[in-house]
Design a protein around this motif. Sequence first.
Motif, mmCIF file in Angstrom:
data_model
loop_
_atom_site.group_PDB
_atom_site.id
_atom_site.type_symbol
_atom_site.label_atom_id
_atom_site.label_comp_id
_atom_site.label_asym_id
_atom_site.label_seq_id
_atom_site.Cartn_x
_atom_site.Cartn_y
_atom_site.Cartn_z
ATOM 1 N N ILE A 4 0.842 -1.206 0.000
ATOM 2 C CA ILE A 4 0.000 0.000 0.000
ATOM 3 C C ILE A 4 0.871 1.248 0.000
ATOM 4 N N VAL A 5 1.916 1.217 0.851
ATOM 5 C CA VAL A 5 2.810 2.380 0.938
ATOM 6 C C VAL A 5 3.516 2.591 -0.398
ATOM 7 N N ALA A 6 3.945 1.487 -1.020
ATOM 8 C CA ALA A 6 4.638 1.592 -2.307
ATOM 9 C C ALA A 6 3.701 2.156 -3.378
ATOM 10 N N ASP A 7 2.438 1.708 -3.355
ATOM 11 C CA ASP A 7 1.462 2.190 -4.349
ATOM 12 C C ASP A 7 1.213 3.692 -4.178
ATOM 13 N N ILE A 8 1.117 4.112 -2.915
ATOM 14 C CA ILE A 8 0.883 5.536 -2.654
ATOM 15 C C ILE A 8 2.085 6.356 -3.097
ATOM 16 N N SER A 9 3.288 5.835 -2.830
ATOM 17 C CA SER A 9 4.511 6.561 -3.217
ATOM 18 C C SER A 9 4.610 6.673 -4.736
ATOM 19 N N GLN A 10 4.255 5.593 -5.418
ATOM 20 C CA GLN A 10 4.378 5.589 -6.870
ATOM 21 C C GLN A 10 3.325 6.471 -7.543
ATOM 22 N N ASN A 11 2.113 6.505 -6.939
ATOM 23 C CA ASN A 11 1.008 7.260 -7.553
ATOM 24 C C ASN A 11 0.571 8.444 -6.674
ATOM 25 N N TRP A 12 1.550 9.033 -6.010
ATOM 26 C CA TRP A 12 1.193 10.103 -5.069
ATOM 27 C C TRP A 12 0.433 11.274 -5.706
ATOM 28 N N PRO A 13 0.688 11.644 -6.978
ATOM 29 C CA PRO A 13 -0.115 12.755 -7.539
ATOM 30 C C PRO A 13 -1.619 12.435 -7.568
ATOM 31 N N LEU A 14 -1.939 11.151 -7.896
ATOM 32 C CA LEU A 14 -3.351 10.783 -7.950
ATOM 33 C C LEU A 14 -3.975 10.770 -6.556
ATOM 34 N N TYR A 15 -3.208 10.217 -5.588
ATOM 35 C CA TYR A 15 -3.738 10.180 -4.226
ATOM 36 C C TYR A 15 -3.863 11.593 -3.641
ATOM 37 N N THR A 16 -2.929 12.445 -3.997
ATOM 38 C CA THR A 16 -3.009 13.841 -3.527
ATOM 39 C C THR A 16 -4.217 14.549 -4.120
ATOM 40 N N ALA A 17 -4.559 14.175 -5.353
ATOM 41 C CA ALA A 17 -5.666 14.844 -6.040
ATOM 42 C C ALA A 17 -7.030 14.464 -5.464
ATOM 43 N N ILE A 18 -7.118 13.267 -4.857
ATOM 44 C CA ILE A 18 -8.425 12.777 -4.393
ATOM 45 C C ILE A 18 -9.094 13.741 -3.404
ATOM 46 N N PRO A 19 -8.404 14.205 -2.334
ATOM 47 C CA PRO A 19 -9.072 15.147 -1.416
ATOM 48 C C PRO A 19 -9.505 16.435 -2.108
ATOM 49 N N PHE A 20 -8.690 16.902 -3.063
ATOM 50 C CA PHE A 20 -9.043 18.150 -3.753
ATOM 51 C C PHE A 20 -10.253 17.947 -4.673
ATOM 52 N N ILE A 21 -10.306 16.760 -5.302
ATOM 53 C CA ILE A 21 -11.475 16.472 -6.141
ATOM 54 C C ILE A 21 -12.726 16.341 -5.273
ATOM 55 N N ALA A 22 -12.558 15.713 -4.098
ATOM 56 C CA ALA A 22 -13.692 15.587 -3.172
ATOM 57 C C ALA A 22 -14.149 16.969 -2.700
ATOM 58 N N ALA A 23 -13.188 17.874 -2.459
ATOM 59 C CA ALA A 23 -13.544 19.238 -2.070
ATOM 60 C C ALA A 23 -14.311 19.930 -3.191
ATOM 61 N N LEU A 24 -13.875 19.672 -4.441
ATOM 62 C CA LEU A 24 -14.567 20.238 -5.592
ATOM 63 C C LEU A 24 -15.991 19.693 -5.698
ATOM 64 N N ILE A 25 -16.119 18.375 -5.452
ATOM 65 C CA ILE A 25 -17.456 17.761 -5.455
ATOM 66 C C ILE A 25 -18.350 18.453 -4.424
ATOM 67 N N GLY A 26 -17.809 18.634 -3.236
ATOM 68 C CA GLY A 26 -18.581 19.285 -2.178
ATOM 69 C C GLY A 26 -19.018 20.682 -2.570
ATOM 70 N N TYR A 27 -18.115 21.433 -3.153
ATOM 71 C CA TYR A 27 -18.437 22.811 -3.544
ATOM 72 C C TYR A 27 -19.472 22.847 -4.667
ATOM 73 N N VAL A 28 -19.280 21.996 -5.666
ATOM 74 C CA VAL A 28 -20.199 21.972 -6.813
ATOM 75 C C VAL A 28 -21.601 21.553 -6.387
ATOM 76 N N THR A 29 -21.682 20.502 -5.572
ATOM 77 C CA THR A 29 -23.013 20.031 -5.149
ATOM 78 C C THR A 29 -23.736 21.097 -4.330
ATOM 79 N N LYS A 30 -22.995 21.815 -3.496
ATOM 80 C CA LYS A 30 -23.633 22.876 -2.698
ATOM 81 C C LYS A 30 -24.092 24.024 -3.583
#
Length: 409
Positions: A4-30
């Motif tokens: 899991i740690v290796a996957d996160i390290s290798q794909n950290w840009p995607l994992y970093t993007a998830i909270p920001f996309i979720a924040a965008l979802i929250g803003y758009v839905t509101k």
Amino acid sequence: MDVIVADISQNWPLYTAIPFIAALIGYVTKSVAIEMMFRPIEWKGIKGTFLGWQGVVPQHGGRMAAIATDLLTQNLLDIKDVFARIDPDRITEEIEQPLLRTVDDVAREVLTENHPRVWERLPTVAQDLVIKQIQAQTPQLVRQLMLEMRENVDDFLDVKEMTVRRLTSDRKLLVKLIRETSRPEMAFIARSGIYFGFTLGIVQAFVWAVTKNPLVMPVFGAAVGLFTDWLAIKLIFVPREPVHLTRKLYFQGKFQRRKAEVAQQYGEIIARDVLTVPNLMDSILRGPRSDRLMAMISRVVADAIDEQAGNARPLVTATLGTKRIEEMKRSAADKAIARVPETVQHAEGYLTEAMAVAHLVEDRMHKLTPVEYEGLLRPAFRQDEWKLVVVGGLIGGIVGELQVILMLH
């Protein structure tokens, strides 16, 4: 765990993007939920089907107008208090010149129409003298009318009917009334989507790393939309009373905290767009109780004509006939009533200042209980609130599915 740690390290840009996309979802839905409350004003969609939408507030305009009116008339404003502020002497002074011109016109028209031969044979000086005598009595008549209206305003004006009619006939005004007084709350709802969405997005990223289940993204996206919409609306109103964490730090529903500001805004809108002098005059002259005002004016005018006749009344009656005199009274009353809006217009500035509707509404709103005050805005959310939350969940789920495609590619 190492995988899991290796996957996160290798794909950290995607994992970093998830909270920001979720924040965008929250803003758009509101933001979508907010717009769906107020827009469109008219129903838009495919005719003959249920596929379409109308803003929650304009769709239920009649019910919300009735709620707003009940709050206004039962808790915020007594129309007797408004009219009690009007000084009969002052309003007579404000309309004196246009009033005298109106009396001149009406008297000449009535006399010309109902007894042209006698009137035309009178010398100009004699005609002017008759008019002057009528004008001299007019200020007293105005004072008498104003005093009777102040004492019995409910007999002449149905303020509840007037307010409901005004708000339902102009849906944009109803939307403005609710939207303007709740603008900070709407902004809070939109911003809350960012905070709640980002927090849940961190959890979402961790669950994805552990499970790699394609359902994680749409499920979390829908959860962000559903939960954050619901929570944001609740946080506007609760808790109603301050919950103190420390002596200076406390927690309270945002709308409840802004009571003083909302009271001022609400009072100004009511005074500027609802209980205006033209609107009040229109309701008095054309509303469901207008016949009572007409009857009162007719009576006052008839009494004035009888008083002008004075000792010569038997002679006048013998000359003109009872029927002709009654026609003169009705004609004079009708013409006077028709000229009321034009005459009163000259006192609009004084009346607006004297009635002080904004101040009265603001002062009364400060005295509302938290539950009564909440009733000012809560019905706008309570009506079809579930639809707004569900739409937020659907949008969140769709965006979450797009996240899955992004993560897998």
